[in-house]
Design an enzyme around this catalytic site. Structure first.
Site, PDB file in Angstrom:
ATOM      1  N   GLY A  45       9.459  -6.620  10.028  1.00 17.84           N
ATOM      2  CA  GLY A  45       8.004  -6.597  10.044  1.00 17.84           C
ATOM      3  C   GLY A  45       7.483  -7.117   8.688  1.00 17.84           C
ATOM      4  O   GLY A  45       6.360  -7.630   8.687  1.00 17.84           O
ATOM      5  N   GLU A  99       6.655  -2.628   2.933  1.00 16.53           N
ATOM      6  CA  GLU A  99       6.566  -2.166   4.382  1.00 16.53           C
ATOM      7  C   GLU A  99       5.293  -2.844   5.135  1.00 16.53           C
ATOM      8  O   GLU A  99       4.441  -3.128   4.317  1.00 16.53           O
ATOM      9  CB  GLU A  99       6.353  -0.901   4.509  1.00 16.53           C
ATOM     10  CG  GLU A  99       7.731  -0.005   4.982  1.00 16.53           C
ATOM     11  CD  GLU A  99       7.984  -0.130   6.389  1.00 16.53           C
ATOM     12  OE1 GLU A  99       7.765  -1.254   6.796  1.00 16.53           O
ATOM     13  OE2 GLU A  99       8.788   0.467   6.687  1.00 16.53           O
ATOM     14  N   ASP A 103       3.420   4.377   9.931  1.00 14.53           N
ATOM     15  CA  ASP A 103       2.844   5.047  11.139  1.00 14.53           C
ATOM     16  C   ASP A 103       3.169   6.313  10.943  1.00 14.53           C
ATOM     17  O   ASP A 103       2.388   7.185  10.236  1.00 14.53           O
ATOM     18  CB  ASP A 103       3.363   4.231  12.278  1.00 14.53           C
ATOM     19  CG  ASP A 103       2.939   4.641  13.501  1.00 14.53           C
ATOM     20  OD1 ASP A 103       1.664   4.963  13.716  1.00 14.53           O
ATOM     21  OD2 ASP A 103       3.502   4.388  14.629  1.00 14.53           O
TER      22      ASP A 103
HETATM   23  P1  IMP Z   1       7.034   4.936  11.449  1.00 16.01           P
HETATM   24  O1  IMP Z   1       6.460   5.459  12.602  1.00 16.01           O
HETATM   25  O2  IMP Z   1       6.140   5.033  10.077  1.00 16.01           O
HETATM   26  O3  IMP Z   1       8.250   5.269  11.057  1.00 16.01           O
HETATM   27  O4  IMP Z   1       6.879   3.351  11.647  1.00 16.01           O
HETATM   28  C1  IMP Z   1       8.174   2.622  11.912  1.00 16.01           C
HETATM   29  C2  IMP Z   1       8.038   1.138  11.879  1.00 16.01           C
HETATM   30  O5  IMP Z   1       7.542   0.799  13.419  1.00 16.01           O
HETATM   31  C3  IMP Z   1       7.191   0.342  11.004  1.00 16.01           C
HETATM   32  O6  IMP Z   1       7.516   0.147   9.977  1.00 16.01           O
HETATM   33  C4  IMP Z   1       6.655  -0.947  12.018  1.00 16.01           C
HETATM   34  O7  IMP Z   1       7.777  -1.772  11.719  1.00 16.01           O
HETATM   35  C5  IMP Z   1       6.664  -0.171  13.280  1.00 16.01           C
HETATM   36  N1  IMP Z   1       5.301   0.074  13.690  1.00 16.01           N
HETATM   37  C6  IMP Z   1       4.550   1.015  13.677  1.00 16.01           C
HETATM   38  N2  IMP Z   1       3.503   0.954  14.213  1.00 16.01           N
HETATM   39  C7  IMP Z   1       3.415  -0.422  14.667  1.00 16.01           C
HETATM   40  C8  IMP Z   1       2.346  -1.277  15.053  1.00 16.01           C
HETATM   41  O8  IMP Z   1       1.086  -0.919  15.402  1.00 16.01           O
HETATM   42  N3  IMP Z   1       2.676  -2.369  15.429  1.00 16.01           N
HETATM   43  C9  IMP Z   1       3.975  -3.156  15.001  1.00 16.01           C
HETATM   44  N4  IMP Z   1       4.935  -2.410  14.509  1.00 16.01           N
HETATM   45  C10 IMP Z   1       4.648  -1.062  14.034  1.00 16.01           C
HETATM   46 MG    MG Z   2       8.369  -1.869   9.075  1.00 16.17          MG
END
Ligand code: IMP
Ligand code: MG
Length: 174
Positions: A45, A99, A103
């Site tokens: 991403g 990053e 999320d």
């Molecule tokens: P986490 O939940 O913070 O561990 O997020 C993990 C990963 O999920 C992020 O680094 C993104 O690559 C992906 N991600 C989270 N939310 C979104 C979104 O709204 N769109 C696309 N990718 C997402």
């Molecule tokens: Mg990511």
């Protein structure tokens, strides 16, 4: 995989992204003056954000990529798997993790622990987007592009079921 990409409405436009990325780069350039920071983008991403951010940074720098997986489709699985490790050591380096979006914070927590154990001189985080209302882990974001509400966003490197990373702007699911 769908063959047709559906281009949603502009949520954060190209010019707004470019402006904010330049501001972040200026802030990082000031904070790391006299140093040679080491940037680590989290694939997939962050690849476009990393490319745009670094081209605005006026410092000598090095970079690397790491890949982790924690997301299945559009639902967080809550588990982080290492897919591609660092290519070079980070001991003694001023490391900045790049990053796309924070999320739940589960991925970033894993990355911070992983890198901290490798003893960098310093460790900070630059994220383009953050969804604070979704946070399950208390993780620091030192440089943040945009704080957004709880919506699934894609484009500018972020995917919607692996598609639409090439959209030049950020859009969101209705
Ligand atoms: P986490 O939940 O913070 O561990 O997020 C993990 C990963 O999920 C992020 O680094 C993104 O690559 C992906 N991600 C989270 N939310 C979104 C979104 O709204 N769109 C696309 N990718 C997402
Ligand atoms: Mg990511």
């Amino acid at each position: 995989m769908k063959s047709q990409s559906q281009r949603g409405p502009v949520f954060i436009g190209e010019e707004e992204i470019a402006r904010r990325v330049s501001e972040m780069a200026a802030e990082i350039s000031r904070d790391y003056a006299g140093q040679t920071p080491h940037f680590i983008a989290v694939l997939n991403g962050a690849f476009i954000f990393m490319a745009d951010l670094l081209r605005k940074i006026e410092l000598p720098l090095t970079l690397d990529f790491m890949a982790v997986s924690s997301y299945q489709g559009t639902e967080s699985s809550g588990e982080v798997e290492l897919i591609k490790d660092l290519s070079r050591p980070i001991g003694g380096r001023h490391v900045i993790i790049v990053e796309d979006i924070v999320d739940t914070g589960i991925t970033l927590e894993y990355l911070l622990e992983y890198m901290h154990a490798r003893k960098p001189a310093s460790l900070k985080v630059a994220a383009l987007l953050s969804k604070p209302s979704r946070r399950l882990r208390d993780v620091p974001v030192d440089y943040l592009g945009f704080e957004i509400e709880n919506a699934y966003v894609y484009g500018y490197g972020l995917d919607r079921d692996q598609l639409d990373r090439n959209l030049p702007y950020i859009t969101s699911l209705p």
